[in-house]
Design a protein around this motif. Structure first.
Motif, PDB file in Angstrom:
ATOM      1  N   GLY A  75      17.322   5.876  -5.478  1.00 37.89           N
ATOM      2  CA  GLY A  75      17.695   5.692  -6.872  1.00 37.89           C
ATOM      3  C   GLY A  75      16.541   5.154  -7.692  1.00 37.89           C
ATOM      4  N   PHE A  76      16.811   4.906  -8.977  1.00 34.27           N
ATOM      5  CA  PHE A  76      15.739   4.411  -9.841  1.00 34.27           C
ATOM      6  C   PHE A  76      16.141   3.155 -10.614  1.00 34.27           C
ATOM      7  N   ARG A  77      17.430   2.814 -10.684  1.00 36.24           N
ATOM      8  CA  ARG A  77      17.867   1.658 -11.465  1.00 36.24           C
ATOM      9  C   ARG A  77      17.698   0.363 -10.663  1.00 36.24           C
ATOM     10  N   THR A  78      17.389  -0.720 -11.380  1.00 40.44           N
ATOM     11  CA  THR A  78      17.383  -2.059 -10.797  1.00 40.44           C
ATOM     12  C   THR A  78      17.940  -3.003 -11.839  1.00 40.44           C
ATOM     13  N   THR A  79      19.092  -3.583 -11.554  1.00 37.98           N
ATOM     14  CA  THR A  79      19.669  -4.558 -12.483  1.00 37.98           C
ATOM     15  C   THR A  79      19.356  -5.986 -12.061  1.00 37.98           C
ATOM     16  N   HIS A  80      19.153  -6.222 -10.762  1.00 35.70           N
ATOM     17  CA  HIS A  80      18.860  -7.562 -10.263  1.00 35.70           C
ATOM     18  C   HIS A  80      17.767  -7.475  -9.205  1.00 35.70           C
ATOM     19  N   TYR A  81      16.657  -8.126  -9.481  1.00 39.48           N
ATOM     20  CA  TYR A  81      15.524  -8.125  -8.553  1.00 39.48           C
ATOM     21  C   TYR A  81      15.364  -9.541  -7.997  1.00 39.48           C
ATOM     22  N   THR A  82      15.540  -9.694  -6.674  1.00 35.70           N
ATOM     23  CA  THR A  82      15.469 -10.989  -6.004  1.00 35.70           C
ATOM     24  C   THR A  82      14.122 -11.171  -5.322  1.00 35.70           C
ATOM     25  N   PHE A  83      13.547 -12.368  -5.438  1.00 30.23           N
ATOM     26  CA  PHE A  83      12.221 -12.630  -4.879  1.00 30.23           C
ATOM     27  C   PHE A  83      11.960 -14.130  -4.905  1.00 30.23           C
ATOM     28  N   SER A  84      11.019 -14.574  -4.103  1.00 28.13           N
ATOM     29  CA  SER A  84      10.383 -15.872  -4.315  1.00 28.13           C
ATOM     30  C   SER A  84       8.967 -15.573  -4.787  1.00 28.13           C
ATOM     31  N   THR A  85       8.337 -16.546  -5.389  1.00 26.52           N
ATOM     32  CA  THR A  85       6.961 -16.312  -5.846  1.00 26.52           C
ATOM     33  C   THR A  85       6.079 -15.907  -4.676  1.00 26.52           C
ATOM     34  N   ASN A  86       6.284 -16.534  -3.538  1.00 24.21           N
ATOM     35  CA  ASN A  86       5.500 -16.211  -2.348  1.00 24.21           C
ATOM     36  C   ASN A  86       5.740 -14.781  -1.887  1.00 24.21           C
ATOM     37  N   THR A  87       7.015 -14.352  -1.793  1.00 19.88           N
ATOM     38  CA  THR A  87       7.275 -12.986  -1.326  1.00 19.88           C
ATOM     39  C   THR A  87       6.808 -11.956  -2.344  1.00 19.88           C
ATOM     40  N   LEU A  88       6.872 -12.298  -3.625  1.00 27.30           N
ATOM     41  CA  LEU A  88       6.384 -11.373  -4.654  1.00 27.30           C
ATOM     42  C   LEU A  88       4.883 -11.156  -4.521  1.00 27.30           C
ATOM     43  N   MET A  89       4.125 -12.261  -4.423  1.00 27.98           N
ATOM     44  CA  MET A  89       2.668 -12.151  -4.310  1.00 27.98           C
ATOM     45  C   MET A  89       2.275 -11.425  -3.022  1.00 27.98           C
ATOM     46  N   ASN A  90       2.972 -11.720  -1.929  1.00 31.52           N
ATOM     47  CA  ASN A  90       2.675 -11.053  -0.666  1.00 31.52           C
ATOM     48  C   ASN A  90       2.989  -9.559  -0.742  1.00 31.52           C
ATOM     49  N   SER A  91       4.091  -9.211  -1.407  1.00 30.63           N
ATOM     50  CA  SER A  91       4.463  -7.799  -1.537  1.00 30.63           C
ATOM     51  C   SER A  91       3.437  -7.040  -2.354  1.00 30.63           C
ATOM     52  N   MET A  92       2.964  -7.653  -3.434  1.00 30.14           N
ATOM     53  CA  MET A  92       1.963  -6.985  -4.272  1.00 30.14           C
ATOM     54  C   MET A  92       0.658  -6.771  -3.520  1.00 30.14           C
ATOM     55  N   ALA A  93       0.344  -7.686  -2.613  1.00 28.66           N
ATOM     56  CA  ALA A  93      -0.880  -7.533  -1.818  1.00 28.66           C
ATOM     57  C   ALA A  93      -0.684  -6.550  -0.673  1.00 28.66           C
ATOM     58  N   SER A  94       0.470  -6.590  -0.021  1.00 29.61           N
ATOM     59  CA  SER A  94       0.689  -5.799   1.187  1.00 29.61           C
ATOM     60  C   SER A  94       1.063  -4.350   0.919  1.00 29.61           C
ATOM     61  N   TYR A  95       1.761  -4.095  -0.178  1.00 29.44           N
ATOM     62  CA  TYR A  95       2.295  -2.750  -0.411  1.00 29.44           C
ATOM     63  C   TYR A  95       1.665  -2.047  -1.602  1.00 29.44           C
ATOM     64  N   ALA A  96       0.539  -2.571  -2.070  1.00 28.76           N
ATOM     65  CA  ALA A  96      -0.158  -1.927  -3.195  1.00 28.76           C
ATOM     66  C   ALA A  96      -0.561  -0.499  -2.842  1.00 28.76           C
ATOM     67  N   SER A  97      -1.010  -0.295  -1.606  1.00 28.85           N
ATOM     68  CA  SER A  97      -1.457   1.046  -1.210  1.00 28.85           C
ATOM     69  C   SER A  97      -0.306   2.037  -1.151  1.00 28.85           C
ATOM     70  N   ALA A  98       0.931   1.522  -1.007  1.00 30.23           N
ATOM     71  CA  ALA A  98       2.108   2.394  -0.985  1.00 30.23           C
ATOM     72  C   ALA A  98       2.663   2.642  -2.381  1.00 30.23           C
ATOM     73  N   GLY A  99       2.115   1.916  -3.359  1.00 27.15           N
ATOM     74  CA  GLY A  99       2.540   2.145  -4.738  1.00 27.15           C
ATOM     75  C   GLY A  99       3.281   1.004  -5.393  1.00 27.15           C
ATOM     76  N   PHE A 100       3.350  -0.155  -4.744  1.00 24.59           N
ATOM     77  CA  PHE A 100       4.063  -1.277  -5.361  1.00 24.59           C
ATOM     78  C   PHE A 100       3.129  -2.029  -6.299  1.00 24.59           C
ATOM     79  N   ARG A 101       3.485  -2.033  -7.579  1.00 23.73           N
ATOM     80  CA  ARG A 101       2.669  -2.690  -8.593  1.00 23.73           C
ATOM     81  C   ARG A 101       3.328  -3.937  -9.153  1.00 23.73           C
ATOM     82  N   GLY A 102       4.498  -4.247  -8.653  1.00 24.39           N
ATOM     83  CA  GLY A 102       5.210  -5.421  -9.143  1.00 24.39           C
ATOM     84  C   GLY A 102       6.677  -5.116  -9.351  1.00 24.39           C
ATOM     85  N   PRO A 103       7.441  -6.085  -9.805  1.00 26.12           N
ATOM     86  CA  PRO A 103       8.877  -5.891  -9.999  1.00 26.12           C
ATOM     87  C   PRO A 103       9.164  -4.794 -11.013  1.00 26.12           C
TER      88      PRO A 103
END
Length: 420
Positions: A236-264
Protein backbone atom coordinates in the motif's frame (compact mmCIF):
# COMPACT_ATOMS: atom_id res chain seq x y z
CA UNK A 1 37.22 -36.90 71.12
CA UNK A 2 34.73 -39.69 71.76
CA UNK A 3 32.33 -40.83 69.07
CA UNK A 4 29.19 -39.57 70.92
CA UNK A 5 30.71 -36.09 71.33
CA UNK A 6 31.69 -36.01 67.63
CA UNK A 7 28.12 -36.95 66.62
CA UNK A 8 26.67 -34.29 68.92
CA UNK A 9 29.00 -31.59 67.48
CA UNK A 10 28.14 -32.62 63.92
CA UNK A 11 24.43 -32.42 64.67
CA UNK A 12 24.80 -28.92 66.16
CA UNK A 13 26.83 -27.79 63.13
CA UNK A 14 24.25 -29.08 60.63
CA UNK A 15 21.44 -27.44 62.60
CA UNK A 16 23.29 -24.11 62.62
CA UNK A 17 23.90 -24.24 58.86
CA UNK A 18 20.27 -25.04 58.20
CA UNK A 19 19.17 -22.13 60.39
CA UNK A 20 21.43 -19.67 58.53
CA UNK A 21 20.20 -21.01 55.19
CA UNK A 22 16.57 -20.60 56.26
CA UNK A 23 17.09 -16.98 57.33
CA UNK A 24 19.00 -16.13 54.16
CA UNK A 25 16.45 -17.79 51.94
CA UNK A 26 13.64 -15.78 53.50
CA UNK A 27 15.32 -12.40 53.98
CA UNK A 28 17.42 -11.98 50.84
CA UNK A 29 15.51 -9.96 48.20
CA UNK A 30 14.94 -12.04 45.09
CA UNK A 31 15.42 -10.71 41.57
CA UNK A 32 13.42 -13.56 40.07
CA UNK A 33 9.99 -12.79 38.63
CA UNK A 34 6.90 -14.67 39.61
CA UNK A 35 5.58 -15.45 36.13
CA UNK A 36 2.33 -16.86 37.49
CA UNK A 37 1.81 -13.34 38.84
CA UNK A 38 1.22 -12.16 35.29
CA UNK A 39 -1.47 -14.75 34.63
CA UNK A 40 -3.92 -13.52 37.23
CA UNK A 41 -6.50 -10.77 36.88
CA UNK A 42 -6.24 -7.12 37.88
CA UNK A 43 -7.73 -5.01 40.61
CA UNK A 44 -8.33 -1.29 40.26
CA UNK A 45 -7.94 1.94 42.22
CA UNK A 46 -9.12 5.40 41.34
CA UNK A 47 -5.66 6.59 40.28
CA UNK A 48 -3.36 3.61 39.85
CA UNK A 49 -4.07 0.29 38.17
CA UNK A 50 -2.79 -2.11 40.79
CA UNK A 51 -0.93 -5.44 40.62
CA UNK A 52 -2.64 -8.58 39.43
CA UNK A 53 -4.82 -10.35 41.98
CA UNK A 54 -6.68 -13.61 41.99
CA UNK A 55 -10.12 -12.19 41.16
CA UNK A 56 -10.88 -11.86 37.43
CA UNK A 57 -12.39 -8.65 36.12
CA UNK A 58 -14.59 -8.49 33.05
CA UNK A 59 -14.02 -5.34 31.06
CA UNK A 60 -16.77 -3.41 29.38
CA UNK A 61 -16.84 -0.32 27.22
CA UNK A 62 -18.20 1.73 30.11
CA UNK A 63 -16.14 3.04 33.01
CA UNK A 64 -17.57 2.36 36.47
CA UNK A 65 -16.43 3.77 39.82
CA UNK A 66 -13.51 1.87 41.32
CA UNK A 67 -13.14 0.97 44.98
CA UNK A 68 -10.57 2.80 47.04
CA UNK A 69 -7.58 0.60 47.88
CA UNK A 70 -6.31 -0.08 51.35
CA UNK A 71 -3.02 1.68 52.18
CA UNK A 72 -1.04 -1.56 51.78
CA UNK A 73 -2.70 -2.26 48.44
CA UNK A 74 -2.03 1.26 47.17
CA UNK A 75 1.67 0.76 47.86
CA UNK A 76 1.74 -2.41 45.80
CA UNK A 77 2.53 -4.39 48.95
CA UNK A 78 0.84 -7.40 50.58
CA UNK A 79 -0.98 -6.86 53.86
CA UNK A 80 1.47 -8.02 56.57
CA UNK A 81 0.63 -11.26 58.32
CA UNK A 82 2.46 -13.71 60.53
CA UNK A 83 2.98 -15.96 57.49
CA UNK A 84 4.28 -13.46 54.95
CA UNK A 85 6.45 -11.06 56.97
CA UNK A 86 9.54 -13.02 55.86
CA UNK A 87 8.22 -13.95 52.41
CA UNK A 88 10.19 -13.08 49.29
CA UNK A 89 8.75 -10.30 47.08
CA UNK A 90 6.72 -11.62 44.15
CA UNK A 91 8.30 -9.21 41.69
CA UNK A 92 11.46 -7.17 41.29
CA UNK A 93 11.10 -3.43 41.92
CA UNK A 94 11.85 -2.57 38.30
CA UNK A 95 8.77 -4.48 37.12
CA UNK A 96 6.27 -1.99 38.54
CA UNK A 97 2.99 -3.71 37.68
CA UNK A 98 0.87 -0.70 38.64
CA UNK A 99 -0.10 2.01 36.20
CA UNK A 100 -1.85 5.32 35.80
CA UNK A 101 -5.53 5.09 35.00
CA UNK A 102 -7.70 7.31 32.84
CA UNK A 103 -11.38 7.32 32.01
CA UNK A 104 -11.72 6.07 28.47
CA UNK A 105 -14.83 7.08 26.54
CA UNK A 106 -15.40 4.56 23.75
CA UNK A 107 -14.82 6.12 20.35
CA UNK A 108 -17.47 3.89 18.78
CA UNK A 109 -20.20 1.45 19.71
CA UNK A 110 -18.79 -1.30 17.51
CA UNK A 111 -20.83 -4.40 18.46
CA UNK A 112 -18.04 -6.91 17.88
CA UNK A 113 -14.98 -4.80 18.55
CA UNK A 114 -11.83 -5.95 20.32
CA UNK A 115 -12.91 -4.69 23.73
CA UNK A 116 -16.06 -6.77 23.69
CA UNK A 117 -14.23 -9.84 22.38
CA UNK A 118 -11.32 -9.67 24.80
CA UNK A 119 -13.61 -10.12 27.81
CA UNK A 120 -14.42 -13.65 26.64
CA UNK A 121 -10.86 -14.53 25.59
CA UNK A 122 -7.82 -15.93 27.36
CA UNK A 123 -6.51 -12.34 27.49
CA UNK A 124 -9.29 -11.01 29.72
CA UNK A 125 -7.15 -11.25 32.84
CA UNK A 126 -4.20 -9.44 31.25
CA UNK A 127 -6.02 -6.65 29.43
CA UNK A 128 -6.37 -3.28 31.18
CA UNK A 129 -8.53 -0.95 29.12
CA UNK A 130 -7.81 2.19 31.15
CA UNK A 131 -4.02 2.32 30.96
CA UNK A 132 -3.15 5.53 29.05
CA UNK A 133 -1.71 4.64 25.65
CA UNK A 134 -0.44 8.17 25.02
CA UNK A 135 1.13 10.80 27.27
CA UNK A 136 0.52 14.53 26.99
CA UNK A 137 0.56 17.76 28.99
CA UNK A 138 -1.75 16.62 31.77
CA UNK A 139 0.67 13.83 32.78
CA UNK A 140 3.64 16.11 33.46
CA UNK A 141 3.14 16.64 37.19
CA UNK A 142 5.69 16.43 40.01
CA UNK A 143 3.85 13.49 41.59
CA UNK A 144 3.81 11.52 38.34
CA UNK A 145 7.45 12.40 37.75
CA UNK A 146 8.40 10.98 41.15
CA UNK A 147 6.42 7.81 40.48
CA UNK A 148 7.78 7.17 36.98
CA UNK A 149 11.36 8.18 37.72
CA UNK A 150 11.77 4.72 39.32
CA UNK A 151 11.71 3.12 35.86
CA UNK A 152 14.39 3.59 33.22
CA UNK A 153 14.29 3.78 29.45
CA UNK A 154 10.98 3.36 27.68
CA UNK A 155 9.36 2.08 30.90
CA UNK A 156 9.44 5.39 32.77
CA UNK A 157 11.14 8.74 33.19
CA UNK A 158 14.30 7.57 34.96
CA UNK A 159 17.31 9.55 33.73
CA UNK A 160 15.06 12.24 32.25
CA UNK A 161 15.06 15.64 33.97
CA UNK A 162 11.72 17.08 34.99
CA UNK A 163 12.57 20.24 33.07
CA UNK A 164 13.11 18.35 29.81
CA UNK A 165 9.93 16.35 30.35
CA UNK A 166 7.67 19.28 31.18
CA UNK A 167 9.15 21.48 28.44
CA UNK A 168 8.41 18.81 25.84
CA UNK A 169 4.95 17.72 26.99
CA UNK A 170 3.90 21.38 27.17
CA UNK A 171 3.59 21.20 23.37
CA UNK A 172 1.35 18.12 23.49
CA UNK A 173 -1.46 20.25 24.85
CA UNK A 174 -4.49 19.61 22.64
CA UNK A 175 -7.11 16.89 22.47
CA UNK A 176 -5.46 15.71 19.23
CA UNK A 177 -2.33 14.78 21.21
CA UNK A 178 -4.31 12.82 23.79
CA UNK A 179 -6.11 10.36 21.49
CA UNK A 180 -4.89 8.09 18.72
CA UNK A 181 -7.65 8.90 16.22
CA UNK A 182 -8.21 12.63 16.43
CA UNK A 183 -9.89 12.76 13.00
CA UNK A 184 -12.30 9.85 13.41
CA UNK A 185 -15.44 11.95 12.84
CA UNK A 186 -14.24 12.68 9.33
CA UNK A 187 -13.41 9.04 8.58
CA UNK A 188 -16.35 7.28 10.24
CA UNK A 189 -18.57 5.13 8.05
CA UNK A 190 -21.74 3.12 8.42
CA UNK A 191 -19.88 0.14 9.95
CA UNK A 192 -19.42 2.05 13.17
CA UNK A 193 -16.07 0.30 13.79
CA UNK A 194 -12.50 1.61 13.62
CA UNK A 195 -10.62 -0.68 11.23
CA UNK A 196 -6.81 -0.59 11.40
CA UNK A 197 -4.08 -2.15 9.28
CA UNK A 198 -0.81 -2.53 11.17
CA UNK A 199 2.05 -3.08 8.76
CA UNK A 200 5.39 -4.52 9.76
CA UNK A 201 8.37 -4.69 7.42
CA UNK A 202 8.70 -8.47 7.21
CA UNK A 203 9.69 -10.27 4.02
CA UNK A 204 6.43 -12.24 4.07
CA UNK A 205 4.84 -9.20 2.37
CA UNK A 206 6.97 -9.50 -0.75
CA UNK A 207 4.73 -10.47 -3.71
CA UNK A 208 1.74 -10.56 -1.36
CA UNK A 209 -0.41 -8.18 -3.46
CA UNK A 210 -1.94 -6.89 -0.22
CA UNK A 211 -1.48 -3.19 -0.92
CA UNK A 212 -5.05 -2.36 -1.91
CA UNK A 213 -6.43 -4.31 1.05
CA UNK A 214 -4.12 -2.48 3.45
CA UNK A 215 -5.06 0.95 2.12
CA UNK A 216 -8.76 0.08 2.44
CA UNK A 217 -8.63 0.38 6.26
CA UNK A 218 -9.51 3.59 8.08
CA UNK A 219 -6.01 3.78 9.55
CA UNK A 220 -2.68 2.37 8.43
CA UNK A 221 0.17 2.02 10.96
CA UNK A 222 3.82 1.66 9.89
CA UNK A 223 7.16 1.76 11.65
CA UNK A 224 10.90 2.36 11.25
CA UNK A 225 12.23 1.63 7.73
CA UNK A 226 8.79 1.57 6.12
CA UNK A 227 9.64 1.93 2.44
CA UNK A 228 6.53 2.43 0.32
CA UNK A 229 7.72 3.80 -3.01
CA UNK A 230 8.07 0.94 -5.47
CA UNK A 231 6.29 -1.55 -3.20
CA UNK A 232 2.75 -0.13 -3.24
CA UNK A 233 1.23 -3.26 -4.79
CA UNK A 234 2.37 -5.35 -1.81
CA UNK A 235 2.23 -2.89 1.09
CA UNK A 236 0.00 0.00 0.00
CA UNK A 237 0.93 3.66 0.03
CA UNK A 238 -1.04 5.29 2.89
CA UNK A 239 0.40 5.91 6.36
CA UNK A 240 -1.79 7.47 9.03
CA UNK A 241 0.38 6.58 12.05
CA UNK A 242 4.15 6.21 11.94
CA UNK A 243 5.73 4.75 15.12
CA UNK A 244 9.42 5.20 15.93
CA UNK A 245 11.96 6.20 18.54
CA UNK A 246 14.58 8.76 17.64
CA UNK A 247 17.18 6.00 17.82
CA UNK A 248 15.30 3.60 15.53
CA UNK A 249 14.54 6.41 13.09
CA UNK A 250 18.19 7.47 12.80
CA UNK A 251 19.32 3.84 12.52
CA UNK A 252 16.71 3.14 9.82
CA UNK A 253 17.80 6.14 7.78
CA UNK A 254 21.39 4.95 7.95
CA UNK A 255 20.73 1.24 7.40
CA UNK A 256 18.07 1.31 4.70
CA UNK A 257 19.09 4.34 2.65
CA UNK A 258 20.40 2.07 -0.11
CA UNK A 259 16.98 0.39 -0.28
CA UNK A 260 15.25 3.73 -0.68
CA UNK A 261 14.33 4.82 2.84
CA UNK A 262 14.68 8.59 3.10
CA UNK A 263 12.73 9.11 6.28
CA UNK A 264 9.19 8.90 7.62
CA UNK A 265 6.23 9.30 5.26
CA UNK A 266 5.06 12.89 4.92
CA UNK A 267 1.40 13.56 4.32
CA UNK A 268 -1.39 15.59 5.82
CA UNK A 269 -3.01 12.49 7.29
CA UNK A 270 0.19 11.13 8.88
CA UNK A 271 0.55 11.26 12.66
CA UNK A 272 4.02 10.76 14.17
CA UNK A 273 3.95 8.57 17.29
CA UNK A 274 7.15 8.78 19.33
CA UNK A 275 8.25 5.78 21.40
CA UNK A 276 10.28 7.54 24.11
CA UNK A 277 13.23 5.52 25.37
CA UNK A 278 15.66 8.43 25.81
CA UNK A 279 15.68 12.19 26.32
CA UNK A 280 16.40 12.41 22.57
CA UNK A 281 12.75 11.67 21.88
CA UNK A 282 11.45 14.50 24.05
CA UNK A 283 13.95 16.94 22.60
CA UNK A 284 13.16 16.01 18.99
CA UNK A 285 9.42 16.13 19.64
CA UNK A 286 9.70 19.62 21.10
CA UNK A 287 11.82 20.77 18.14
CA UNK A 288 9.25 19.36 15.71
CA UNK A 289 6.41 21.18 17.49
CA UNK A 290 8.37 24.45 17.36
CA UNK A 291 9.79 23.81 13.86
CA UNK A 292 13.23 24.72 15.15
CA UNK A 293 16.50 22.74 15.34
CA UNK A 294 17.01 20.42 18.30
CA UNK A 295 18.44 22.64 21.00
CA UNK A 296 20.62 20.23 22.99
CA UNK A 297 21.83 16.68 23.39
CA UNK A 298 23.11 14.16 20.90
CA UNK A 299 20.95 15.52 18.05
CA UNK A 300 21.67 19.18 18.71
CA UNK A 301 21.26 21.27 15.56
CA UNK A 302 19.28 18.66 13.59
CA UNK A 303 16.31 20.06 11.70
CA UNK A 304 13.04 18.17 12.33
CA UNK A 305 11.76 19.31 8.93
CA UNK A 306 14.12 16.72 7.43
CA UNK A 307 12.10 13.97 9.09
CA UNK A 308 8.56 15.32 9.30
CA UNK A 309 8.38 18.00 6.61
CA UNK A 310 8.26 21.77 6.85
CA UNK A 311 4.52 21.90 7.43
CA UNK A 312 4.22 19.49 10.37
CA UNK A 313 2.08 20.81 13.22
CA UNK A 314 1.98 19.89 16.89
CA UNK A 315 -1.45 18.29 16.37
CA UNK A 316 0.27 15.62 14.25
CA UNK A 317 2.57 14.61 17.12
CA UNK A 318 1.83 11.92 19.68
CA UNK A 319 3.93 10.04 22.23
CA UNK A 320 3.43 6.67 23.91
CA UNK A 321 3.01 6.73 27.67
CA UNK A 322 5.77 4.85 29.55
CA UNK A 323 3.13 3.09 31.66
CA UNK A 324 1.68 1.59 28.48
CA UNK A 325 5.08 0.30 27.35
CA UNK A 326 5.81 -1.18 30.78
CA UNK A 327 2.31 -2.68 30.92
CA UNK A 328 2.64 -4.53 27.60
CA UNK A 329 6.14 -5.69 28.60
CA UNK A 330 4.93 -7.02 31.95
CA UNK A 331 1.69 -8.63 30.87
CA UNK A 332 1.92 -9.49 27.19
CA UNK A 333 5.66 -9.94 26.59
CA UNK A 334 7.38 -10.93 29.87
CA UNK A 335 10.54 -12.30 28.30
CA UNK A 336 12.99 -14.53 30.15
CA UNK A 337 15.49 -11.75 29.45
CA UNK A 338 13.94 -9.98 32.43
CA UNK A 339 15.60 -12.59 34.62
CA UNK A 340 19.07 -11.86 33.22
CA UNK A 341 21.67 -9.13 33.49
CA UNK A 342 20.27 -7.66 30.26
CA UNK A 343 16.87 -6.96 31.79
CA UNK A 344 17.27 -3.17 31.76
CA UNK A 345 17.69 -2.98 27.98
CA UNK A 346 14.81 -5.31 27.13
CA UNK A 347 11.56 -3.85 25.81
CA UNK A 348 8.91 -4.84 23.26
CA UNK A 349 10.09 -4.09 19.73
CA UNK A 350 8.84 -0.89 18.09
CA UNK A 351 6.59 -2.98 15.84
CA UNK A 352 5.18 -4.88 18.82
CA UNK A 353 4.45 -1.64 20.67
CA UNK A 354 2.66 -0.34 17.58
CA UNK A 355 0.56 -3.49 17.14
CA UNK A 356 -0.42 -3.67 20.82
CA UNK A 357 -1.30 0.04 20.78
CA UNK A 358 -3.64 -0.71 17.88
CA UNK A 359 -5.12 -3.58 19.88
CA UNK A 360 -5.97 -1.11 22.64
CA UNK A 361 -7.37 1.67 20.42
CA UNK A 362 -8.91 0.11 17.30
CA UNK A 363 -12.09 -1.99 17.01
CA UNK A 364 -10.62 -4.36 14.43
CA UNK A 365 -6.96 -4.98 13.68
CA UNK A 366 -5.36 -6.66 10.67
CA UNK A 367 -1.62 -7.27 11.01
CA UNK A 368 0.65 -7.61 7.97
CA UNK A 369 4.38 -8.20 7.73
CA UNK A 370 4.81 -9.62 11.23
CA UNK A 371 6.80 -12.72 12.03
CA UNK A 372 5.08 -16.10 11.73
CA UNK A 373 6.39 -19.63 12.45
CA UNK A 374 7.47 -19.83 8.78
CA UNK A 375 9.73 -16.78 9.12
CA UNK A 376 12.82 -18.63 7.86
CA UNK A 377 11.18 -18.91 4.42
CA UNK A 378 11.21 -15.14 4.03
CA UNK A 379 13.84 -12.43 4.06
CA UNK A 380 14.09 -10.02 6.98
CA UNK A 381 12.37 -7.21 5.02
CA UNK A 382 10.08 -7.11 2.02
CA UNK A 383 12.44 -4.66 0.30
CA UNK A 384 15.62 -6.74 0.70
CA UNK A 385 17.30 -7.25 -2.67
CA UNK A 386 18.58 -10.67 -1.66
CA UNK A 387 17.66 -13.09 1.09
CA UNK A 388 18.65 -11.88 4.53
CA UNK A 389 17.78 -13.94 7.64
CA UNK A 390 15.92 -12.36 10.50
CA UNK A 391 18.30 -10.93 13.11
CA UNK A 392 17.78 -11.61 16.81
CA UNK A 393 19.08 -9.25 19.48
CA UNK A 394 18.92 -9.29 23.27
CA UNK A 395 16.89 -6.07 23.61
CA UNK A 396 13.81 -7.68 22.00
CA UNK A 397 12.29 -11.16 22.14
CA UNK A 398 11.00 -11.65 18.59
CA UNK A 399 10.04 -15.30 19.06
CA UNK A 400 7.97 -14.44 22.11
CA UNK A 401 6.30 -11.72 20.04
CA UNK A 402 5.68 -14.20 17.22
CA UNK A 403 3.96 -16.57 19.64
CA UNK A 404 1.82 -13.70 20.95
CA UNK A 405 0.63 -12.81 17.43
CA UNK A 406 -0.42 -16.43 16.94
CA UNK A 407 -2.36 -16.42 20.20
CA UNK A 408 -4.09 -13.12 19.43
CA UNK A 409 -4.99 -14.39 15.97
CA UNK A 410 -6.37 -17.66 17.32
CA UNK A 411 -8.40 -15.71 19.90
CA UNK A 412 -9.96 -13.65 17.11
CA UNK A 413 -8.53 -10.38 18.47
CA UNK A 414 -6.41 -9.67 15.40
CA UNK A 415 -6.29 -11.02 11.86
CA UNK A 416 -2.69 -11.96 11.13
CA UNK A 417 -1.53 -12.24 7.54
CA UNK A 418 0.05 -15.65 7.05
CA UNK A 419 0.99 -17.78 4.09
CA UNK A 420 0.56 -21.55 3.79
Amino acid sequence: MSAPRRLTLAAVTVASVMCVYFLYDNLEPSLALSWTHFNRASSWSSEILEPLTSEPRRHSNRTSPAPSPSPAHARNEPTPSRKNILAKPTESPFIGDSYASQNVTPLTECPDGIRSLVAESDFAQLFLGNVPVLQWLTHATPDEYRRLSRYAGANGWGGLSYQTLSDALAYLNSSANAVMFDDWKRRADSSGCVRCAVVGNGGILKDSKKGKEIDGHHYVFRTNGAIVAGFEEDVGFRTTHYTFSTNTLMNSMASYASAGFRGPPKSQETRYVFLPDHDRDYLLMKAAALRTPVEQGRDRGKDPAKYFGKNVTSTQLKMYHPDFIRYIRNRFLPSRTLKTKHRNIYRPSTGATMLLAALHTCDRVSAYGFMTPQFKKYSDHYYDRKYRPVGFFINHDLKLEMNLWQRLHNAGLITLYMRP
